[in-house]
Design a protein around this motif. Structure first.
Motif, mmCIF file in Angstrom:
data_model
loop_
_atom_site.group_PDB
_atom_site.id
_atom_site.type_symbol
_atom_site.label_atom_id
_atom_site.label_comp_id
_atom_site.label_asym_id
_atom_site.label_seq_id
_atom_site.Cartn_x
_atom_site.Cartn_y
_atom_site.Cartn_z
ATOM 1 N N GLN B 113 0.818 -1.213 0.000
ATOM 2 C CA GLN B 113 0.000 0.000 0.000
ATOM 3 C C GLN B 113 0.850 1.261 0.000
ATOM 4 O O GLN B 113 0.489 2.255 -0.626
ATOM 5 C CB GLN B 113 -0.993 -0.037 1.158
ATOM 6 C CG GLN B 113 -2.188 -0.898 0.760
ATOM 7 C CD GLN B 113 -3.225 -1.021 1.842
ATOM 8 O OE1 GLN B 113 -2.896 -1.010 3.026
ATOM 9 N NE2 GLN B 113 -4.483 -1.152 1.458
ATOM 10 N N ALA B 114 1.992 1.180 0.677
ATOM 11 C CA ALA B 114 2.908 2.326 0.653
ATOM 12 C C ALA B 114 3.438 2.539 -0.766
ATOM 13 O O ALA B 114 3.545 3.680 -1.234
ATOM 14 C CB ALA B 114 4.063 2.082 1.629
ATOM 15 N N GLN B 115 3.741 1.458 -1.463
ATOM 16 C CA GLN B 115 4.183 1.570 -2.861
ATOM 17 C C GLN B 115 3.086 2.190 -3.730
ATOM 18 O O GLN B 115 3.333 3.063 -4.552
ATOM 19 C CB GLN B 115 4.511 0.181 -3.430
ATOM 20 C CG GLN B 115 5.799 -0.430 -2.910
ATOM 21 C CD GLN B 115 7.022 0.141 -3.605
ATOM 22 O OE1 GLN B 115 6.918 0.719 -4.675
ATOM 23 N NE2 GLN B 115 8.181 -0.007 -2.982
ATOM 24 N N LEU B 116 1.848 1.707 -3.514
ATOM 25 C CA LEU B 116 0.739 2.190 -4.343
ATOM 26 C C LEU B 116 0.419 3.656 -4.070
ATOM 27 O O LEU B 116 -0.095 4.361 -4.937
ATOM 28 C CB LEU B 116 -0.503 1.327 -4.127
ATOM 29 C CG LEU B 116 -0.403 -0.083 -4.727
ATOM 30 C CD1 LEU B 116 -1.620 -0.907 -4.361
ATOM 31 C CD2 LEU B 116 -0.246 -0.018 -6.240
ATOM 32 N N ALA B 117 0.731 4.109 -2.849
ATOM 33 C CA ALA B 117 0.449 5.500 -2.506
ATOM 34 C C ALA B 117 1.252 6.461 -3.378
ATOM 35 O O ALA B 117 0.851 7.607 -3.580
ATOM 36 C CB ALA B 117 0.777 5.734 -1.024
ATOM 37 N N ASN B 118 2.363 5.972 -3.921
ATOM 38 C CA ASN B 118 3.170 6.815 -4.817
ATOM 39 C C ASN B 118 2.677 6.773 -6.262
ATOM 40 O O ASN B 118 3.308 7.354 -7.132
ATOM 41 C CB ASN B 118 4.623 6.339 -4.803
ATOM 42 C CG ASN B 118 5.237 6.518 -3.441
ATOM 43 O OD1 ASN B 118 4.924 7.476 -2.735
ATOM 44 N ND2 ASN B 118 6.081 5.586 -3.052
ATOM 45 N N THR B 119 1.605 6.067 -6.521
ATOM 46 C CA THR B 119 1.097 5.972 -7.892
ATOM 47 C C THR B 119 -0.304 6.568 -7.951
ATOM 48 O O THR B 119 -0.854 7.001 -6.932
ATOM 49 C CB THR B 119 1.012 4.506 -8.348
ATOM 50 O OG1 THR B 119 -0.031 3.866 -7.593
ATOM 51 C CG2 THR B 119 2.308 3.766 -8.122
ATOM 52 N N ASP B 120 -0.879 6.559 -9.133
ATOM 53 C CA ASP B 120 -2.260 7.056 -9.293
ATOM 54 C C ASP B 120 -3.274 5.931 -9.162
ATOM 55 O O ASP B 120 -4.442 6.106 -9.513
ATOM 56 C CB ASP B 120 -2.404 7.707 -10.672
ATOM 57 C CG ASP B 120 -1.502 8.912 -10.807
ATOM 58 O OD1 ASP B 120 -1.238 9.541 -9.771
ATOM 59 O OD2 ASP B 120 -1.055 9.193 -11.936
ATOM 60 N N ILE B 121 -2.838 4.767 -8.691
ATOM 61 C CA ILE B 121 -3.745 3.627 -8.639
ATOM 62 C C ILE B 121 -4.667 3.731 -7.436
ATOM 63 O O ILE B 121 -4.230 3.859 -6.297
ATOM 64 C CB ILE B 121 -2.948 2.308 -8.584
ATOM 65 C CG1 ILE B 121 -2.115 2.161 -9.855
ATOM 66 C CG2 ILE B 121 -3.881 1.120 -8.428
ATOM 67 C CD1 ILE B 121 -1.086 1.063 -9.789
ATOM 68 N N ASN B 122 -5.958 3.655 -7.710
ATOM 69 C CA ASN B 122 -6.986 3.749 -6.690
ATOM 70 C C ASN B 122 -7.361 2.329 -6.253
ATOM 71 O O ASN B 122 -7.658 1.479 -7.087
ATOM 72 C CB ASN B 122 -8.186 4.466 -7.320
ATOM 73 C CG ASN B 122 -9.291 4.697 -6.335
ATOM 74 O OD1 ASN B 122 -9.471 3.925 -5.391
ATOM 75 N ND2 ASN B 122 -10.045 5.764 -6.543
ATOM 76 N N LEU B 123 -7.368 2.096 -4.935
ATOM 77 C CA LEU B 123 -7.595 0.741 -4.437
ATOM 78 C C LEU B 123 -8.962 0.178 -4.797
ATOM 79 O O LEU B 123 -9.152 -1.019 -4.834
ATOM 80 C CB LEU B 123 -7.430 0.701 -2.914
ATOM 81 C CG LEU B 123 -6.019 0.916 -2.366
ATOM 82 C CD1 LEU B 123 -6.007 0.746 -0.858
ATOM 83 C CD2 LEU B 123 -5.027 -0.051 -3.004
ATOM 84 N N SER B 124 -9.930 1.056 -5.046
ATOM 85 C CA SER B 124 -11.271 0.534 -5.324
ATOM 86 C C SER B 124 -11.500 0.290 -6.815
ATOM 87 O O SER B 124 -12.557 -0.195 -7.209
ATOM 88 C CB SER B 124 -12.321 1.510 -4.792
ATOM 89 O OG SER B 124 -12.179 2.732 -5.483
ATOM 90 N N LYS B 125 -10.495 0.594 -7.611
ATOM 91 C CA LYS B 125 -10.640 0.380 -9.061
ATOM 92 C C LYS B 125 -10.438 -1.087 -9.427
ATOM 93 O O LYS B 125 -9.735 -1.810 -8.730
ATOM 94 C CB LYS B 125 -9.590 1.218 -9.811
ATOM 95 C CG LYS B 125 -9.934 2.694 -9.876
ATOM 96 C CD LYS B 125 -10.832 2.949 -11.067
ATOM 97 C CE LYS B 125 -11.021 4.411 -11.390
ATOM 98 N NZ LYS B 125 -11.446 5.275 -10.310
ATOM 99 N N ARG B 126 -11.053 -1.473 -10.529
ATOM 100 C CA ARG B 126 -10.777 -2.811 -11.033
ATOM 101 C C ARG B 126 -9.508 -2.790 -11.869
ATOM 102 O O ARG B 126 -9.185 -1.783 -12.500
ATOM 103 C CB ARG B 126 -11.942 -3.313 -11.897
ATOM 104 C CG ARG B 126 -13.128 -3.738 -11.074
ATOM 105 C CD ARG B 126 -14.220 -4.369 -11.930
ATOM 106 N NE ARG B 126 -15.481 -4.354 -11.222
ATOM 107 C CZ ARG B 126 -15.826 -5.253 -10.294
ATOM 108 N NH1 ARG B 126 -15.004 -6.249 -10.015
ATOM 109 N NH2 ARG B 126 -16.973 -5.177 -9.665
ATOM 110 N N VAL B 127 -8.834 -3.937 -11.897
ATOM 111 C CA VAL B 127 -7.581 -4.044 -12.656
ATOM 112 C C VAL B 127 -7.823 -3.698 -14.128
ATOM 113 O O VAL B 127 -6.990 -3.084 -14.785
ATOM 114 C CB VAL B 127 -6.996 -5.470 -12.520
ATOM 115 C CG1 VAL B 127 -5.805 -5.667 -13.435
ATOM 116 C CG2 VAL B 127 -6.604 -5.741 -11.074
#
Lengths: 306, 280
Positions: B113-127
């Protein structure tokens, strides 16, 4: 255990829309039809012949000039006043079975497509490479798919049937002859129904397990159009058996296991349902299922993306 | 003990030998590049290491395990990213993280999650709705949160734009690599990884045709740029016409012999690959 629960959850997330919305849609249709009949049924009157009118008059013991369609249907179909407890209970049972039937047909279709897609789809979109990069063995994966699709997700359908049957008894008891509603309730067997449905469904799933396992095997084996192979191979083998041996063992065995035997409807007494356990066909089918599942696991290990 | 030890691997599909006596050794703390053309057997080799392929012949041991028999156990300490997006399209990012957290004993969700926080990826989005670059970022975030001893990367930056490519290898080096861990990476963009490799292996037609430490290249191979008419003391393994003149690549030749003939340098991996594969 935590791992297996995660596998079931993964499988549920993939298939939940069909297993959830399938029964919900059927339930919604039944509720709407029931509401329609209750609210507007009085506006429909039918032309009865004088003989019918006479019969209804005898049944209801009152004037039938302004009887509504649902009342007439209930009077004719159930004839609560003129039935013994045993007759009434049988009639209600077949009425409730009729309510359950569309749910089972939808469940059959949903189960079929979930099984046929569950291994083939992940090979097609290459996500199998991701699943296989996780510390989950192939047998855990295949068994979790089978368990979720055959034994967990259908619980939604069972719950929907319980609601629909309860609703049907409510509507039915409102339209039978005056004062007879309580007999409908007492003879409906509604209290035991959920239990009988569960037992019936479970026995039926064991009975049909070789068919489910066959679909899974094709899903892990076929490169394309698994649906064609699922149907085509058994059909082809049956035809060959007929030509070369002039017999129909395979065709009969498939037909026998495809025939749901009325089991899932929670029909009959518990002893009638459980009698399937003494049928050699059940145990032979389970043996065949084990072999087919073994082959499925072997192919899941060997086959990667398509 | 070596992390990967493979000898004489043979794997055929129909009438094609994808692997034909392939050898590979990966030691702890190394970054090994597996370089080969399309269809050279790279992916088959990686699949064998990951326990996705059975073998027709040969021995392989990855962290002491036979991959095809012990894939599930092996995958507790191996992380893998493939050449195209292989994450399940229908899943939400958060459900995917929950799944990995539940099945993988060495996964640390907070790291992902720390890695993802540096990206524009939203956790609720589908792949499914993620761009190709985000898809790889997500997979990388998952893999970096796994405490794996071996990371296998199969053309991980294929089809990514240049910014993502650079960031990808930076993250692998900074957030994953230590002297206790190893990386095996394939690519045909050799230049992109040349500077991070410690070892290189060339694969051609299913065989290992070169296996070297990067530091050995300079002592074993020499590139000479000179005029076409130069008289050569020994036969080069490759001649190549360029705008600057003729380029010759020599194997095992003392540099002092060549220095007076023209400009001497160490060949880069792409030049060496062409020289060795064409020489075969």
């Amino acid at each position: 255990m935590r791992k297996f629960k995660a596998l079931l959850m993964r499988e549920w997330l993939e298939h939940r829309s069909s297993f959830f919305w399938g029964p919900v849609v059927v339930l919604a249709i039944i509720v709407l039809v029931g509401l329609f009949v209750s609210s507007f049924g009085d506006r429909f009157t039918t032309e009865f012949s004088s003989a019918e009118r006479l019969q209804l008059h005898e049944q209801l013991g009152r004037d039938t000039d302004n009887i509504s369609l649902p009342q007439a249907a209930a009077a004719e179909g159930l004839d609560v006043a003129g039935s013994t407890d045993e007759e009434l209970s049988l009639k209600l049972r077949s009425f409730l079975n009729g309510i359950a039937t569309p749910f089972y047909w939808v469940l059959l279709v949903v189960t079929f497509f979930a099984l046929i897609g569950c291994i083939h789809d992940e090979r097609k979109d290459r996500s199998v490479l991701f699943w296989k990069s996780m510390p989950v063995s192939d047998w855990q994966c295949v068994i979790s798919k089978l368990v979720l699709i055959v034994w967990v997700a259908p619980l939604f359908t069972i719950a929907a049937i319980v609601l629909a049957q309860f609703y049907a008894i409510v509507i039915g008891s409102l339209h039978v002859e005056d004062g007879m509603g309580s007999r409908v309730w007492s003879q409906s067997g509604l209290v035991l129904k959920p239990f009988m449905l569960l037992v019936g469904y479970f026995l039926q799933s064991l009975w049909a397990l070789p068919l489910y396992a066959w679909i899974l095997l094709v899903s892990s084996w076929a490169k394309r159009t698994p649906i064609m192979w699922v149907v085509g191979i058994p059909a082809g083998l049956s035809i060959l058996e007929g030509i070369f041996f002039n017999s129909q063992y395979l065709g009969n065995a498939i037909a026998r296991h495809f025939n749901l035997r009325g089991l899932p409807r929670g029909d009959g007494d518990l002893s009638v349902q459980l009698s399937v356990l003494t049928d050699a066909g059940l145990w032979l089918g389970l043996l065949v299922s084990a072999v087919l599942l073994g082959a499925t696991i072997y192919l899941r290990r060997r086959n990667n993306e398509i | 003990m070596a992390i990967i030890e493979a000898h004489g691997l043979v794997k055929s599909y129909a009438d094609v030998n994808a692997l034909d006596g392939f050898d590979l050794t990966v030691e702890k703390g190394r970054i090994v590049g597996l370089i080969g053309a399309n269809g050279s057997g790279k992916t088959t080799a990686l699949n064998t290491i990951l326990g996705l392929n059975s073998l027709d012949a040969g021995n392989i041991s990855v962290m002491g395990l036979e991959p095809i028999r012990n894939r599930a156990q092996l995958m507790e300490s191996v992380a893998y990213i493939a050449d195209t997006g292989i994450l399940p399209n229908w899943m939400r990012v958060c459900d995917l993280l929950s799944y990995v957290a539940d099945v993988h004993p060495r996964f640390d969700r907070s790291v992902a999650q720390a890695q993802l926080a540096n990206t524009d990826i939203n956790l609720s989005k589908r792949v499914r709705v993620l761009s190709k670059g985000m898809h790889v970022q997500l997979h990388l975030a998952i893999v970096l949160a796994i405490n794996a001893e071996l990371m296998v990367l199969d053309e991980p930056t294929l089809g990514l734009d240049i910014l993502y490519r650079q960031r990808f290898y930076d993250a692998v080096l900074n957030d994953y690599f230590t002297e206790d861990r190893s990386i095996l990476v394939t690519t045909h963009e050799v230049r992109e990884i040349e500077h991070i490799l410690t070892d290189v292996i060339f694969i051609h037609k299913g065989r290992t045709c070169l296996s070297l430490e990067m530091s050995e290249i300079a002592s074993q191979y020499t590139k000479l740029t000179a005029s076409e008419s130069t008289t050569l003391p020994v036969e080069p393994i490759l001649r190549h016409q360029t705008l600057a003149g003729m380029e010759f690549i020599f194997a095992g030749v003392d540099r002092s012999l060549l220095e007076e003939l023209g400009e001497v340098a160490t060949p880069n991996l792409a030049e060496l690959f062409v020289a060795i594969v064409e020489g075969n």
